[in-house]
Write an enzyme that holds these catalytic residues in place. Structure first.
Site, PDB file in Angstrom:
ATOM      1  N   HIS A 209       5.960  -1.428   1.226  1.00  0.00           N
ATOM      2  CA  HIS A 209       6.406  -0.671   0.045  1.00  0.00           C
ATOM      3  C   HIS A 209       7.785  -1.108  -0.458  1.00  0.00           C
ATOM      4  O   HIS A 209       8.176  -0.727  -1.567  1.00  0.00           O
ATOM      5  CB  HIS A 209       6.465   0.824   0.347  1.00  0.00           C
ATOM      6  CG  HIS A 209       5.135   1.445   0.632  1.00  0.00           C
ATOM      7  ND1 HIS A 209       4.070   1.350  -0.254  1.00  0.00           N
ATOM      8  CD2 HIS A 209       4.674   2.157   1.700  1.00  0.00           C
ATOM      9  CE1 HIS A 209       3.023   1.987   0.274  1.00  0.00           C
ATOM     10  NE2 HIS A 209       3.359   2.470   1.447  1.00  0.00           N
TER      11      HIS A 209
ATOM     12  N   ASP B 171      -3.719  -1.783   4.860  1.00  0.00           N
ATOM     13  CA  ASP B 171      -3.103  -0.462   5.061  1.00  0.00           C
ATOM     14  C   ASP B 171      -3.756   0.554   4.111  1.00  0.00           C
ATOM     15  O   ASP B 171      -4.266   0.196   3.054  1.00  0.00           O
ATOM     16  CB  ASP B 171      -1.606  -0.568   4.770  1.00  0.00           C
ATOM     17  CG  ASP B 171      -0.826   0.685   5.138  1.00  0.00           C
ATOM     18  OD1 ASP B 171      -0.283   0.736   6.243  1.00  0.00           O
ATOM     19  OD2 ASP B 171      -0.761   1.613   4.290  1.00  0.00           O
TER      20      ASP B 171
ATOM     21  N   HIS C 207      -2.329   2.543   2.227  1.00  0.00           N
ATOM     22  CA  HIS C 207      -1.554   2.618   0.978  1.00  0.00           C
ATOM     23  C   HIS C 207      -1.466   1.257   0.299  1.00  0.00           C
ATOM     24  O   HIS C 207      -1.500   0.226   0.964  1.00  0.00           O
ATOM     25  CB  HIS C 207      -0.135   3.106   1.289  1.00  0.00           C
ATOM     26  CG  HIS C 207      -0.099   4.422   2.003  1.00  0.00           C
ATOM     27  ND1 HIS C 207      -0.052   4.516   3.378  1.00  0.00           N
ATOM     28  CD2 HIS C 207      -0.122   5.687   1.521  1.00  0.00           C
ATOM     29  CE1 HIS C 207      -0.036   5.800   3.721  1.00  0.00           C
ATOM     30  NE2 HIS C 207      -0.091   6.538   2.620  1.00  0.00           N
TER      31      HIS C 207
ATOM     32  N   ASP D 296      -3.517   3.339   9.208  1.00  0.00           N
ATOM     33  CA  ASP D 296      -3.624   4.704   8.685  1.00  0.00           C
ATOM     34  C   ASP D 296      -4.950   4.925   7.969  1.00  0.00           C
ATOM     35  O   ASP D 296      -5.194   6.007   7.419  1.00  0.00           O
ATOM     36  CB  ASP D 296      -2.426   5.080   7.795  1.00  0.00           C
ATOM     37  CG  ASP D 296      -1.872   3.930   6.986  1.00  0.00           C
ATOM     38  OD1 ASP D 296      -2.536   2.859   6.922  1.00  0.00           O
ATOM     39  OD2 ASP D 296      -0.790   4.081   6.394  1.00  0.00           O
TER      40      ASP D 296
HETATM   41 ZN   LIG Z   1       0.280   3.176   4.925  1.00  0.00          ZN
END
Ligand SMILES: [Zn+2]
Length: 350
Positions: free
Chosen positions: A126, A163, A165, A250
């Protein structure tokens, strides 16, 4: 058996929040304990991490932002964004996370190891060029891909981000470049809000960003379907000289942050798919980099299975055949179709 490296260092646990935070040092504690199990011990080669240099951080980050993170050293904890803390040792730890990933790249690209997994934190995908986001300080995988291009003259690097995200920072780092292809599967709509299927790159980078936004629900079979229907044909056409995996866990079925259903065996199967096409395009040069994953036992069991795959335990294709029959086509076909239509202009194989 492959020569598989791991980046492991107890200093990665020194990035510690002052209050409860899901991205805690315990994540590495359980992983490092797992590495001591009899079936894991002595089958993996330890890679010594180093600090990333200023110049290496600047492959992705602007000096002003690096200075901001540096200014948090030896101070009380501060929040750099609503989710992202920096405490007294965070700057050093983040430099060691990026540098540990670079050490893995060195070993793999010099041919000393076949593949590697950087078991590091804080995570990176991120982190933007100019700011911290979503538990991430420096963008480890992006710095590593930039380093492979700069130092080893790699012409095509592939980053696979599985991931939960979307890796906004990684995508933005290479959005207008053709020498690094970014592929991401992610829950959508969800944090951080980027990763629409029609985000495909710009300028010279048009077609070198591939986003697969997923509603909650996909598990081992559906992820494998996406990898075989979209990622594999694109990767075989792109012919990367090195493959990175932004490996978040995740998407594990019990993870507190996500709505996906992937099991440890499912992660091993995705790793198998990646290794098999990487073998064809670059002799299997793959560097895994730890991102998220907040269910401690799930993280431990999933990373164990991926490491076993990297060292050569699970490369048998039958594993995939069983999953092929289990795909929920109603769930996954619409998004596969949409991504293929969006990417078709750029990839003959689709
Ligand atoms: Zn994540």
């Amino acid at each position: 058996m492959a020569r598989t490296g791991i980046v492991k260092d107890h200093r990665y646990m020194e990035h510690v929040a002052s209050t409860y935070h899901p991205e805690s040092h315990q994540r590495l504690e359980v992983l490092y304990q797992m590495l001591e199990e009899p079936e894991m011990k002595e089958t993996l080669v330890e890679i010594k991490p180093r600090m990333a240099t200023q110049e290496e951080l600047e492959l992705i980050h602007v000096p002003r932002y690096i200075q901001l993170v540096a200014s948090t050293a030896d101070h009380a904890c501060v929040m750099l964004d609503p989710d992202t803390y920096a405490c007294s040792k965070s700057y050093e730890t983040a430099k060691l996370a990026a540098g540990g990933t670079l050490a893995a790249v060195d070993e793999v690209l010099r041919g000393k190891l076949n593949n590697a997994f950087a078991l590091i934190r804080p995570p990176g995908h991120h982190a933007e060029s100019n700011r911290a986001m979503g538990f991430c300080l420096f963008n480890n995988v992006a710095i590593a891909a930039g380093y492979a291009v700069r130092k080893y003259k790699v012409k095509r690097a592939l980053i696979i981000d599985w991931d939960l995200h979307h890796g906004n920072g990684t995508q933005h780092s290479f959005y207008d470049r053709a020498d690094v292809l970014y592929f991401s599967t992610h829950q959508f709509p969800y944090y951080p809000g980027t990763g629409f299927a029609n985000e495909t790159g710009s300028g010279a980078g048009k077609g070198f960003t591939v986003n697969v936004p997923l509603s909650p629900g996909p598990g081992d079979a559906e992820y494998a379907e996406v990898f075989e229907e979209i990622l594999e044909p694109v990767a075989l056409e792109y012919e990367p000289e090195i493959v990175f995996v932004s490996a978040g866990f995740d998407t594990y079925y019990q993870d507190p942050l996500g709505g996906m259903q992937v099991t440890p065996e499912g992660f091993a199967n995705l790793a198998r798919i990646v290794l098999n096409f990487a073998k064809e395009t670059c002799g299997g040069k793959v560097v895994f980099v730890l991102e998220g994953g907040y269910h401690l036992e799930g993280l431990r069991d999933s990373v164990r299975e991926v490491l076993k795959t990297l060292r050569g335990d699970h490369l048998d294709g039958r594993r995939g055949e069983k999953l092929r029959e289990a795909v929920d086509h109603r769930m996954i076909d619409p998004v596969i179709k949409k991504v293929k239509e969006t990417q078709k202009p750029f990839w003959k194989n689709l």
